[in-house]
Enzyme design. Structure first.
Site, mmCIF file in Angstrom:
data_model
loop_
_atom_site.group_PDB
_atom_site.id
_atom_site.type_symbol
_atom_site.label_atom_id
_atom_site.label_comp_id
_atom_site.label_asym_id
_atom_site.label_seq_id
_atom_site.Cartn_x
_atom_site.Cartn_y
_atom_site.Cartn_z
ATOM 1 N N ASP A 195 0.875 -1.172 0.000
ATOM 2 C CA ASP A 195 0.000 0.000 0.000
ATOM 3 C C ASP A 195 0.914 1.224 0.000
ATOM 4 O O ASP A 195 1.405 1.638 1.050
ATOM 5 C CB ASP A 195 -0.900 -0.011 1.232
ATOM 6 C CG ASP A 195 -1.840 1.177 1.273
ATOM 7 O OD1 ASP A 195 -2.230 1.667 0.191
ATOM 8 O OD2 ASP A 195 -2.179 1.628 2.384
ATOM 9 N N GLU A 204 -1.453 -1.296 -4.859
ATOM 10 C CA GLU A 204 -2.712 -0.590 -5.082
ATOM 11 C C GLU A 204 -2.489 0.514 -6.109
ATOM 12 O O GLU A 204 -1.498 1.238 -6.057
ATOM 13 C CB GLU A 204 -3.217 0.002 -3.770
ATOM 14 C CG GLU A 204 -4.616 0.567 -3.879
ATOM 15 C CD GLU A 204 -5.189 0.938 -2.533
ATOM 16 O OE1 GLU A 204 -6.135 0.276 -2.105
ATOM 17 O OE2 GLU A 204 -4.667 1.891 -1.928
ATOM 18 N N ASP A 212 -2.220 0.994 7.317
ATOM 19 C CA ASP A 212 -1.412 0.779 6.108
ATOM 20 C C ASP A 212 -1.029 -0.689 5.963
ATOM 21 O O ASP A 212 -1.084 -1.250 4.865
ATOM 22 C CB ASP A 212 -0.153 1.652 6.150
ATOM 23 C CG ASP A 212 -0.491 3.118 6.322
ATOM 24 O OD1 ASP A 212 -1.129 3.673 5.411
ATOM 25 O OD2 ASP A 212 -0.144 3.692 7.364
#
Length: 191
Positions: free
Chosen positions: A11, A71, A143
């Site tokens: 992420d 992502e 996160d």
């Protein structure tokens, strides 16, 4: 018997980059590790990006993933913040690619839909479902939980991602040796 496939989920973020590693063996999914890498907001951008790079290199070296997933970036109203996030995302894609891993990308809404069942949800819902899907996982930050969600999303969608890429290429190949052309890339045939 083959060893489980390890997937690194990332992420990306300039302040904190989350990472999570899961293993899949057949249809069994298990937690390996997770964490987050923080960069000092008071330092220069290049030093912050280097910090993310070095941290992800350590994660890849320690956990030896077979595949990676990141992502995709969404564009927000602040163009400068979007650009900086894109730079951190570039590092997040580069480190596993240099290690020879295939790197998949997933839209935030697909990750959420895969984990929670809806494309829009709260961080708390993602954390709760990660606890259900990976009972041994206890991410210390949102996160890290998001990175585990990205890894789980890739575990569920990896066969279709593999099928989209007909011929894998080594990141160390010269451009002329790679099994795609610039025209194919421009046409979106080799995503």
């Amino acid at each position: 018997m083959r060893r489980p496939i390890r997937i690194l989920g990332i992420d990306p973020g300039l302040r904190r980059t989350g990472w999570g590693v899961v293993a899949i063996e057949g249809n069994r999914l298990s937690f390996v590790a997770c964490g987050s890498l923080a960069s000092d907001e008071r330092t220069d951008l290049a030093i912050r990006l280097l910090s993310i790079h070095d941290g992800l290199r350590r994660v890849v070296a320690e956990h030896a993933p077979d595949e990676a997933a990141v992502e995709a970036t969404f564009v927000n109203k602040d163009a400068t913040a979007t650009l900086k996030l894109g730079q951190a995302r570039g590092i997040a894609m580069l480190v596993p690619a240099i290690a020879g891993l295939r790197v998949a990308e997933y839209a935030p809404n697909l990750v959420k839909k895969t984990i929670v069942g809806a494309g829009h949800c709260e961080k708390a819902q993602i954390r709760m479902m990660i606890g259900v899907l990976l009972p041994k996982a206890d991410p210390a930050s949102d996160d890290a939980a998001d990175a585990l969600a990205i890894a789980v999303c890739h575990a569920h969608h990896r066969q279709s991602a593999v099928l989209r890429v007909a011929t894998p290429c080594s990141p160390r190949m010269d451009l002329e040796e790679r099994p795609f052309s610039a025209a194919a890339v421009a046409a979106g045939l080799n995503d």
